[in-house]
Motif scaffolding. Structure first.
Motif, PDB file in Angstrom:
ATOM      1  N   MET A   1      47.161 -19.436  83.791  1.00 25.38           N
ATOM      2  CA  MET A   1      47.868 -18.536  84.660  1.00 25.38           C
ATOM      3  C   MET A   1      46.889 -17.950  85.681  1.00 25.38           C
ATOM      4  SD  MET A   1      50.184 -15.453  83.414  1.00 25.38           S
ATOM      5  CE  MET A   1      51.711 -15.909  82.782  1.00 25.38           C
ATOM      6  N   SER A   2      47.236 -17.894  87.000  1.00 28.49           N
ATOM      7  CA  SER A   2      46.341 -17.361  88.032  1.00 28.49           C
ATOM      8  C   SER A   2      46.589 -15.872  88.221  1.00 28.49           C
ATOM      9  CB  SER A   2      46.561 -18.121  89.341  1.00 28.49           C
ATOM     10  OG  SER A   2      47.827 -17.793  89.858  1.00 28.49           O
ATOM     11  N   ASP A   3      45.703 -15.206  89.015  1.00 34.42           N
ATOM     12  CA  ASP A   3      45.825 -13.774  89.267  1.00 34.42           C
ATOM     13  C   ASP A   3      47.109 -13.438  90.001  1.00 34.42           C
ATOM     14  OD1 ASP A   3      43.531 -13.113  87.989  1.00 34.42           O
ATOM     15  OD2 ASP A   3      42.272 -13.078  89.795  1.00 34.42           O
ATOM     16  N   SER A   4      47.571 -14.331  90.866  1.00 33.36           N
ATOM     17  CA  SER A   4      48.791 -14.049  91.615  1.00 33.36           C
ATOM     18  C   SER A   4      50.017 -14.094  90.719  1.00 33.36           C
ATOM     19  CB  SER A   4      48.951 -15.035  92.777  1.00 33.36           C
ATOM     20  OG  SER A   4      49.062 -16.349  92.263  1.00 33.36           O
ATOM     21  N   GLU A   5      49.897 -14.787  89.597  1.00 34.19           N
ATOM     22  CA  GLU A   5      51.022 -14.862  88.674  1.00 34.19           C
ATOM     23  C   GLU A   5      51.013 -13.695  87.690  1.00 34.19           C
ATOM     24  OE1 GLU A   5      50.920 -18.665  86.789  1.00 34.19           O
ATOM     25  OE2 GLU A   5      51.037 -19.739  88.683  1.00 34.19           O
ATOM     26  N   ASN A   6      49.891 -13.002  87.515  1.00 30.47           N
ATOM     27  CA  ASN A   6      49.801 -11.924  86.558  1.00 30.47           C
ATOM     28  C   ASN A   6      49.298 -10.647  87.256  1.00 30.47           C
ATOM     29  OD1 ASN A   6      49.562 -10.270  84.370  1.00 30.47           O
ATOM     30  ND2 ASN A   6      48.239 -11.650  83.182  1.00 30.47           N
ATOM     31  N   PRO A   7      50.225  -9.811  87.770  1.00 30.02           N
ATOM     32  CA  PRO A   7      49.802  -8.607  88.478  1.00 30.02           C
ATOM     33  C   PRO A   7      49.122  -7.600  87.554  1.00 30.02           C
ATOM     34  CG  PRO A   7      52.209  -8.746  88.405  1.00 30.02           C
ATOM     35  CD  PRO A   7      51.654  -9.990  87.794  1.00 30.02           C
ATOM     36  N   ASN A   8      49.435  -7.593  86.262  1.00 27.21           N
ATOM     37  CA  ASN A   8      48.799  -6.662  85.332  1.00 27.21           C
ATOM     38  C   ASN A   8      47.303  -6.949  85.202  1.00 27.21           C
ATOM     39  OD1 ASN A   8      51.174  -5.311  84.824  1.00 27.21           O
ATOM     40  ND2 ASN A   8      51.693  -6.592  83.060  1.00 27.21           N
ATOM     41  N   GLN A   9      46.909  -8.237  85.256  1.00 27.66           N
ATOM     42  CA  GLN A   9      45.498  -8.608  85.153  1.00 27.66           C
ATOM     43  C   GLN A   9      44.733  -8.059  86.359  1.00 27.66           C
ATOM     44  OE1 GLN A   9      44.045 -10.068  82.589  1.00 27.66           O
ATOM     45  NE2 GLN A   9      42.026 -10.041  83.578  1.00 27.66           N
ATOM     46  N   SER A  10      45.347  -8.132  87.569  1.00 32.44           N
ATOM     47  CA  SER A  10      44.701  -7.623  88.780  1.00 32.44           C
ATOM     48  C   SER A  10      44.508  -6.114  88.693  1.00 32.44           C
ATOM     49  CB  SER A  10      45.538  -7.957  90.015  1.00 32.44           C
ATOM     50  OG  SER A  10      45.613  -9.344  90.185  1.00 32.44           O
ATOM     51  N   ALA A  11      45.485  -5.404  88.182  1.00 33.88           N
ATOM     52  CA  ALA A  11      45.389  -3.957  88.036  1.00 33.88           C
ATOM     53  C   ALA A  11      44.280  -3.600  87.054  1.00 33.88           C
ATOM     54  CB  ALA A  11      46.720  -3.373  87.583  1.00 33.88           C
ATOM     55  N   GLU A  12      44.172  -4.355  85.959  1.00 38.45           N
ATOM     56  CA  GLU A  12      43.116  -4.086  84.982  1.00 38.45           C
ATOM     57  C   GLU A  12      41.738  -4.359  85.571  1.00 38.45           C
ATOM     58  OE1 GLU A  12      43.879  -6.179  81.336  1.00 38.45           O
ATOM     59  OE2 GLU A  12      45.909  -5.352  81.199  1.00 38.45           O
ATOM     60  N   ASP A  13      41.625  -5.425  86.381  1.00 37.22           N
ATOM     61  CA  ASP A  13      40.349  -5.737  87.021  1.00 37.22           C
ATOM     62  C   ASP A  13      39.957  -4.622  87.994  1.00 37.22           C
ATOM     63  OD1 ASP A  13      40.122  -8.097  85.629  1.00 37.22           O
ATOM     64  OD2 ASP A  13      40.833  -9.366  87.291  1.00 37.22           O
ATOM     65  N   ALA A  14      40.923  -4.097  88.726  1.00 34.14           N
ATOM     66  CA  ALA A  14      40.649  -3.014  89.675  1.00 34.14           C
ATOM     67  C   ALA A  14      40.184  -1.759  88.929  1.00 34.14           C
ATOM     68  CB  ALA A  14      41.895  -2.716  90.506  1.00 34.14           C
ATOM     69  N   LYS A  15      40.808  -1.463  87.792  1.00 32.01           N
ATOM     70  CA  LYS A  15      40.411  -0.304  86.994  1.00 32.01           C
ATOM     71  C   LYS A  15      38.988  -0.480  86.466  1.00 32.01           C
ATOM     72  CE  LYS A  15      44.990   1.126  85.440  1.00 32.01           C
ATOM     73  NZ  LYS A  15      45.881   1.269  84.281  1.00 32.01           N
ATOM     74  N   LYS A  16      38.639  -1.686  86.035  1.00 32.62           N
ATOM     75  CA  LYS A  16      37.292  -1.943  85.528  1.00 32.62           C
ATOM     76  C   LYS A  16      36.258  -1.783  86.646  1.00 32.62           C
ATOM     77  CE  LYS A  16      38.471  -5.115  81.806  1.00 32.62           C
ATOM     78  NZ  LYS A  16      38.413  -6.502  81.332  1.00 32.62           N
ATOM     79  N   THR A  17      36.586  -2.309  87.818  1.00 30.09           N
ATOM     80  CA  THR A  17      35.668  -2.218  88.951  1.00 30.09           C
ATOM     81  C   THR A  17      35.454  -0.757  89.350  1.00 30.09           C
ATOM     82  OG1 THR A  17      36.435  -4.363  89.759  1.00 30.09           O
ATOM     83  CG2 THR A  17      35.253  -2.988  91.315  1.00 30.09           C
ATOM     84  N   ALA A  18      36.538   0.018  89.410  1.00 24.53           N
ATOM     85  CA  ALA A  18      36.420   1.438  89.746  1.00 24.53           C
ATOM     86  C   ALA A  18      35.604   2.170  88.688  1.00 24.53           C
ATOM     87  CB  ALA A  18      37.809   2.056  89.887  1.00 24.53           C
ATOM     88  N   GLY A  19      35.835   1.858  87.430  1.00 24.53           N
ATOM     89  CA  GLY A  19      35.078   2.487  86.347  1.00 24.53           C
ATOM     90  C   GLY A  19      33.604   2.159  86.440  1.00 24.53           C
ATOM     91  N   ASN A  20      33.284   0.894  86.774  1.00 21.46           N
ATOM     92  CA  ASN A  20      31.883   0.490  86.919  1.00 21.46           C
ATOM     93  C   ASN A  20      31.231   1.224  88.098  1.00 21.46           C
ATOM     94  OD1 ASN A  20      32.026  -1.233  84.754  1.00 21.46           O
ATOM     95  ND2 ASN A  20      32.432  -3.060  85.994  1.00 21.46           N
ATOM     96  N   MET A  21      31.962   1.389  89.196  1.00 21.01           N
ATOM     97  CA  MET A  21      31.421   2.085  90.363  1.00 21.01           C
ATOM     98  C   MET A  21      31.130   3.550  90.027  1.00 21.01           C
ATOM     99  SD  MET A  21      33.637   0.467  93.507  1.00 21.01           S
ATOM    100  CE  MET A  21      32.956   1.556  94.716  1.00 21.01           C
ATOM    101  N   ILE A  22      32.057   4.192  89.343  1.00 22.32           N
ATOM    102  CA  ILE A  22      31.870   5.593  88.967  1.00 22.32           C
ATOM    103  C   ILE A  22      30.678   5.728  88.031  1.00 22.32           C
ATOM    104  CG2 ILE A  22      32.895   7.521  87.688  1.00 22.32           C
ATOM    105  CD1 ILE A  22      35.595   6.668  88.883  1.00 22.32           C
ATOM    106  N   ALA A  23      30.554   4.802  87.081  1.00 16.03           N
ATOM    107  CA  ALA A  23      29.418   4.844  86.149  1.00 16.03           C
ATOM    108  C   ALA A  23      28.098   4.675  86.899  1.00 16.03           C
ATOM    109  CB  ALA A  23      29.569   3.756  85.091  1.00 16.03           C
ATOM    110  N   THR A  24      28.074   3.784  87.895  1.00 18.08           N
ATOM    111  CA  THR A  24      26.859   3.554  88.681  1.00 18.08           C
ATOM    112  C   THR A  24      26.498   4.811  89.480  1.00 18.08           C
ATOM    113  OG1 THR A  24      27.427   1.219  88.879  1.00 18.08           O
ATOM    114  CG2 THR A  24      25.802   2.067  90.426  1.00 18.08           C
ATOM    115  N   VAL A  25      27.499   5.464  90.078  1.00 18.32           N
ATOM    116  CA  VAL A  25      27.256   6.676  90.860  1.00 18.32           C
ATOM    117  C   VAL A  25      26.755   7.798  89.952  1.00 18.32           C
ATOM    118  CG1 VAL A  25      28.403   8.477  92.228  1.00 18.32           C
ATOM    119  CG2 VAL A  25      28.872   6.072  92.694  1.00 18.32           C
ATOM    120  N   MET A  26      27.344   7.960  88.786  1.00 18.58           N
ATOM    121  CA  MET A  26      26.917   9.008  87.852  1.00 18.58           C
ATOM    122  C   MET A  26      25.497   8.734  87.341  1.00 18.58           C
ATOM    123  SD  MET A  26      29.289  10.999  88.214  1.00 18.58           S
ATOM    124  CE  MET A  26      29.109  12.304  87.047  1.00 18.58           C
ATOM    125  N   GLU A  27      25.177   7.458  87.143  1.00 23.04           N
ATOM    126  CA  GLU A  27      23.830   7.091  86.707  1.00 23.04           C
ATOM    127  C   GLU A  27      22.818   7.429  87.811  1.00 23.04           C
ATOM    128  OE1 GLU A  27      21.470   2.983  85.861  1.00 23.04           O
ATOM    129  OE2 GLU A  27      23.480   3.143  84.988  1.00 23.04           O
TER     130      GLU A  27
END
Length: 160
Positions: A1-27
């Motif tokens: 299944m591709s990302d365009s077929e699974n919108p929930n996977q894209s949302a989870e990836d965006a949340k992970k990326t945002a979480g990683n960015m926040i962790a990097t800024v706090m570090e």
């Protein structure tokens, strides 16, 4: 299944990326606070510069320029500083006394000649400097309306 077929996977990836960015800024805040706060200040300065630049698409404010007047020339009165297009123009007996007194107790016939309607025809008879401004007042003779033949002083900017 591709990302365009699974919108929930894209949302989870965006949340992970945002979480990683926040962790990097706090570090960064913990390891090098000067760089962290310097970056915040830089972004704030950039935003202030962008906001102060403004845009050119706002309303255009009309600017009235003072025409050079000549003795003996005919003009019309216009209340350029009035928000009413048909606003009255104040004519006084002594230059510089435009707002110096209340004439509400004067004879209504005389008072009518102190507040002339826009587009009243006048002739320039002379000029008077005021408050360091050359030719701030124009001595006029009224050429039209009920006050025809009367003389007075008007602000030069109102004589167009």
């Amino acid at each position: 299944m591709s990302d365009s077929e699974n919108p929930n996977q894209s949302a989870e990836d965006a949340k992970k990326t945002a979480g990683n960015m926040i962790a990097t800024v706090m570090e960064l805040k913990q390891s090098n606070p000067k760089v962290f706060f310097g970056g915040i200040a830089g972004v704030a300065v950039l935003l202030l510069i962008l906001m102060s630049m403004g845009g050119g698409s706002g309303p255009v404010v009309p600017v009235t320029t003072l025409k050079p007047h000549a003795v003996g020339q005919n003009y019309v009165l216009r209340g350029v500083n009035s928000s009413d297009a048909n606003g009255k123009v104040r004519v006084v007996q002594v230059p510089g006394s435009v707002a110096a007194f209340d004439d509400s107790d004067e004879d209504p016939k005389e008072q009518a000649c102190n507040h002339l309607p826009a587009e009243t025809q006048v002739k320039a008879l002379g000029f008077q400097d005021f408050a360091g401004k050359k030719d701030a007042f124009v001595n006029i003779e009224i050429l039209s309306g009920n006050c025809k033949g009367k003389r007075g002083w008007a602000l030069a900017i109102d004589v167009q």
